[in-house]
Write a protein that holds these residues in place. Structure first.
Motif, PDB file in Angstrom:
ATOM      1  N   UNK A  30       6.435  33.731  36.362  1.00 17.85           N
ATOM      2  CA  UNK A  30       5.300  34.547  36.817  1.00 17.85           C
ATOM      3  C   UNK A  30       4.043  34.154  36.034  1.00 17.85           C
ATOM      4  N   UNK A  31       4.204  33.972  34.728  1.00 17.09           N
ATOM      5  CA  UNK A  31       3.045  33.578  33.906  1.00 17.09           C
ATOM      6  C   UNK A  31       2.578  32.178  34.275  1.00 17.09           C
ATOM      7  N   UNK A  32       3.520  31.297  34.534  1.00 21.68           N
ATOM      8  CA  UNK A  32       3.149  29.918  34.860  1.00 21.68           C
ATOM      9  C   UNK A  32       2.321  29.877  36.139  1.00 21.68           C
ATOM     10  N   UNK A  33       2.728  30.645  37.121  1.00 25.51           N
ATOM     11  CA  UNK A  33       2.013  30.657  38.395  1.00 25.51           C
ATOM     12  C   UNK A  33       0.598  31.200  38.188  1.00 25.51           C
ATOM     13  N   UNK A  34       0.517  32.249  37.416  1.00 26.84           N
ATOM     14  CA  UNK A  34      -0.789  32.825  37.124  1.00 26.84           C
ATOM     15  C   UNK A  34      -1.663  31.822  36.356  1.00 26.84           C
ATOM     16  N   UNK A 334       6.753  42.090  43.184  1.00 26.42           N
ATOM     17  CA  UNK A 334       6.731  41.893  41.743  1.00 26.42           C
ATOM     18  C   UNK A 334       6.522  43.227  41.039  1.00 26.42           C
ATOM     19  N   UNK A 335       7.414  43.529  40.087  1.00 20.46           N
ATOM     20  CA  UNK A 335       7.395  44.846  39.434  1.00 20.46           C
ATOM     21  C   UNK A 335       8.667  45.617  39.766  1.00 20.46           C
ATOM     22  N   UNK A 336       9.227  45.366  40.969  1.00 21.42           N
ATOM     23  CA  UNK A 336      10.487  46.024  41.352  1.00 21.42           C
ATOM     24  C   UNK A 336      11.684  45.228  40.853  1.00 21.42           C
ATOM     25  N   UNK A 405      -4.408  38.317  40.874  1.00 17.81           N
ATOM     26  CA  UNK A 405      -4.995  39.018  39.726  1.00 17.81           C
ATOM     27  C   UNK A 405      -4.349  40.372  39.494  1.00 17.81           C
ATOM     28  N   UNK A 406      -3.726  40.913  40.542  1.00 15.80           N
ATOM     29  CA  UNK A 406      -2.984  42.166  40.379  1.00 15.80           C
ATOM     30  C   UNK A 406      -1.496  41.892  40.123  1.00 15.80           C
ATOM     31  N   UNK A 407      -1.149  40.623  39.920  1.00 16.99           N
ATOM     32  CA  UNK A 407       0.244  40.190  39.749  1.00 16.99           C
ATOM     33  C   UNK A 407       1.121  40.569  40.946  1.00 16.99           C
ATOM     34  N   UNK A 408       0.520  40.613  42.145  1.00 16.17           N
ATOM     35  CA  UNK A 408       1.302  40.877  43.363  1.00 16.17           C
ATOM     36  C   UNK A 408       1.644  39.525  43.999  1.00 16.17           C
ATOM     37  N   UNK A 409       2.501  38.775  43.315  1.00 16.27           N
ATOM     38  CA  UNK A 409       2.800  37.403  43.754  1.00 16.27           C
ATOM     39  C   UNK A 409       3.369  37.378  45.169  1.00 16.27           C
ATOM     40  N   UNK A 410       4.227  38.347  45.474  1.00 13.29           N
ATOM     41  CA  UNK A 410       4.844  38.389  46.801  1.00 13.29           C
ATOM     42  C   UNK A 410       3.780  38.558  47.888  1.00 13.29           C
ATOM     43  N   UNK A 411       2.751  39.377  47.612  1.00 14.04           N
ATOM     44  CA  UNK A 411       1.709  39.593  48.624  1.00 14.04           C
ATOM     45  C   UNK A 411       0.839  38.353  48.771  1.00 14.04           C
ATOM     46  N   UNK A 412       0.621  37.664  47.664  1.00 14.51           N
ATOM     47  CA  UNK A 412      -0.146  36.421  47.727  1.00 14.51           C
ATOM     48  C   UNK A 412       0.583  35.440  48.644  1.00 14.51           C
ATOM     49  N   UNK A 413       1.904  35.347  48.467  1.00 12.70           N
ATOM     50  CA  UNK A 413       2.673  34.419  49.300  1.00 12.70           C
ATOM     51  C   UNK A 413       2.713  34.893  50.754  1.00 12.70           C
ATOM     52  N   UNK A 414       2.799  36.188  50.958  1.00 14.95           N
ATOM     53  CA  UNK A 414       2.750  36.707  52.340  1.00 14.95           C
ATOM     54  C   UNK A 414       1.459  36.264  53.020  1.00 14.95           C
TER      55      UNK A 414
END
Ligand code: MET
Length: 516
Positions: A30-34, A334-336, A405-414
């Motif tokens: 997660x950090x690497x992607x960010x 992300x978070x769940x 920026x909100x660490x919502x990686x799944x939504x970014x990919x969606x």
């Protein structure tokens, strides 16, 4: 002139004696992607990971291995460096808490806290869990059938009675609450913020920050009988890595950290103790702590006794590196907490990657190869449909940036896959293969629009799938300077007539091995 904006983010430093598993791989991923995203977005990024090497747990493991603790940590710290290369992490530094720079930093921090009257000598009598390296109150524990005291984490506790230095945590309760209130984004996700605030409001006790009954730790300055509590030592790694106690240089540039990424089990240390230590030392607390969830495996909790702990190597060997990286961030909000299942992994690889993204790239580039002289096609005027697809491609960056920026990686990919879907529908509607005979100029425009869309998709998938995205950008003959977010939009548009290499498949399908 001011330099680029900075972004400093950290993983936890992992207990050196842990065997790296999917959980560690996930946090650092997660950090690497960010980190990769922010670099492409023009930030000066510092991305830190490392190993936590002191404490009773490590001392015991070294004893078991029959070697001195330093030799032991030298040996096993390598496991986490190997994880970095296995997973293609782009960290800028790897810190070990046994390094001299860290010992100097923690001792300096201690001295400041002591001089400010934030640390006092007393004696500790209470419960301690070596596994968690944490102190527990009697009221937090349950009793096992064998009469052992058990922490809420399931770890066994032992009674400890020894002289100890204490940090005046109780004095920070109100200032912590004021800090959380003034900084609503400090703890994420929001549910976790509420938990932490409730915990702090329920009252804080002073925290024991030194031990005398074992030796493997950083000596307390001026009192060699004590070594520092491993969490005070470990948390300070985040300032060591930016040069503390020197507060000019990297410290001035990068501190406060923009993000500490942690698993939810260690949120309290990062969101309560750490800002209190820092504020007490007159230093700024970090900007944000994000607590992510845990993975179960095929519906079951991961545990050594069930034998279902997944090594990251197994995932990479079985499914591929970028496929693994994609799955871990796409599958679960992300978070769940999330579940790893082979079936879902294969669905994602064959659906999202091979069929949707891979096929789009392959179809478009091979049509260009065959029908446009293996060069970027020359577009004519754009139709409404063309502009709609290009608009969606150009529009992705703002959406994805906000989600990342909100660490919502799944939504970014969606959001990226929504455009993959648009592009596939556009191919079907425009049917460039049929235009070949009837209207070759229109075919060229359609293929140009698609190539432009693919360019945007590949630029944006770089943080999650660096290798595969680089291959797609290679197929579009885009050089290193054309891959950052500065090239997004019409200003970076593909130049008609640029020769293109012959297309190669980027996302193979996963084919089940026939059962022996
Ligand atoms: N070593 C701890 C863990 O692995 C994290 C320390 S982060 C300062 O849980």
């Amino acid at each position: 002139m001011a330099g680029p904006k900075t972004f400093y983010l950290t993983t936890p430093i992992y207990y050196v004696n842990d065997v790296p598993h999917i959980g560690h791989a996930y946090t650092t991923l997660a950090c690497d992607v960010l980190a990769r995203f922010m670099r492409l977005d023009g930030y000066d990024v510092k991305f830190l990971t490392g190993t936590d090497e002191h404490g009773q747990k490590v001392e015991k493991s070294a004893e078991k291995a029959g070697i001195p603790p330093q030799d032991f940590t030298d040996r096993v710290s390598q496991n986490f460096r190997d994880l970095v290369s296995l997973m293609n992490y782009s960290n800028d530094d790897f810190i070990r808490t046994t390094e001299p720079r860290h010992v100097a930093s923690v001792q300096a921090l201690w001295t400041v806290l002591k001089d400010k009257g934030e640390i006092y000598l007393g004696s500790y009598a209470g419960w301690y869990s070596v596994r968690d390296e944490a102190f527990y109150g009697e009221d937090e524990l349950t009793t096992s059938p064998a009469g052992k005291k058990i922490a809420p984490t399931g770890a066994e506790c032992e009674w400890v009675e020894e002289p100890s230095y204490f940090f005046k945590l109780s004095a920070w309760q109100d200032r912590l609450i004021a800090f959380y209130e003034a900084n609503p984004d400090f703890i994420a996700p929001a549910g976790k913020r509420n938990e932490v605030m409730a915990f702090v409001k329920s009252g804080l006790k002073d925290l024991s920050v030194s031990r005398t009954t074992f030796k493997w730790g950083i000596p307390v300055p001026g009192d060699d009988a004590h070594i520092m509590y491993v969490w005070l030592d470990a948390l300070a790694n985040y300032i060591t890595a930016v040069g503390y106690p020197d507060t000019t240089g990297e410290y001035a540039k990068y501190w406060p950290a923009d993000l500490h990424m942690v698993g939810k089990d260690i949120l309290r240390f990062h969101a309560v103790y750490w800002p209190a230590f820092l504020m007490a030392a007159g230093l700024e607390p970090p900007r944000r702590v994000f607590a992510h969830g845990w993975w179960t495996i095929e519906g079951q909790k991961m545990s050594k006794s069930l034998g279902n702990v997944i090594a990251p190597e197994t995932l990479v060997d079985t499914y591929g590196l970028d496929q693994t990286r994609y799955f871990l961030l796409r599958e679960v909000p992300f978070g769940n907490d999330g579940d790893f299942s082979h079936k879902q992994m294969v669905n994602r690889i064959n659906g999202n990657l091979a069929n949707d993204y891979g096929n789009l790239v392959q179809r478009v580039l091979s049509m260009i190869g065959k029908n446009c002289g293996a060069a970027v096609p020359v577009p004519g005027a754009f139709t409404e449909a063309d502009n709609a697809l290009l608009g969606a491609a150009y529009g992705m960056l703002d959406i994805v940036r906000a989600e990342i920026k909100a660490q919502a990686f799944h939504k970014a990919l969606d959001a990226i896959w929504a455009v993959v879907g648009d592009a596939n529908r556009y191919v079907d509607e425009q049917a460039p293969w049929a235009l070949k005979k009837t209207d070759p100029a229109r075919m060229a425009t359609v293929l140009y629009v698609l190539a432009e869309t693919i360019r945007h998709l590949a630029i944006l998938t770089q943080p999650v799938m660096p290798d595969a995205s680089a291959r797609i950008l290679d197929l579009l003959a885009l050089g290193p300077d054309a891959r950052g977010f500065g090239s997004f939009g019409p200003s970076g548009a593909l130049a008609a007539g640029t020769p293109l290499p012959s297309p190669q498949g980027v996302f193979p399908r996963y084919v089940e091995e026939p059962k022996a």
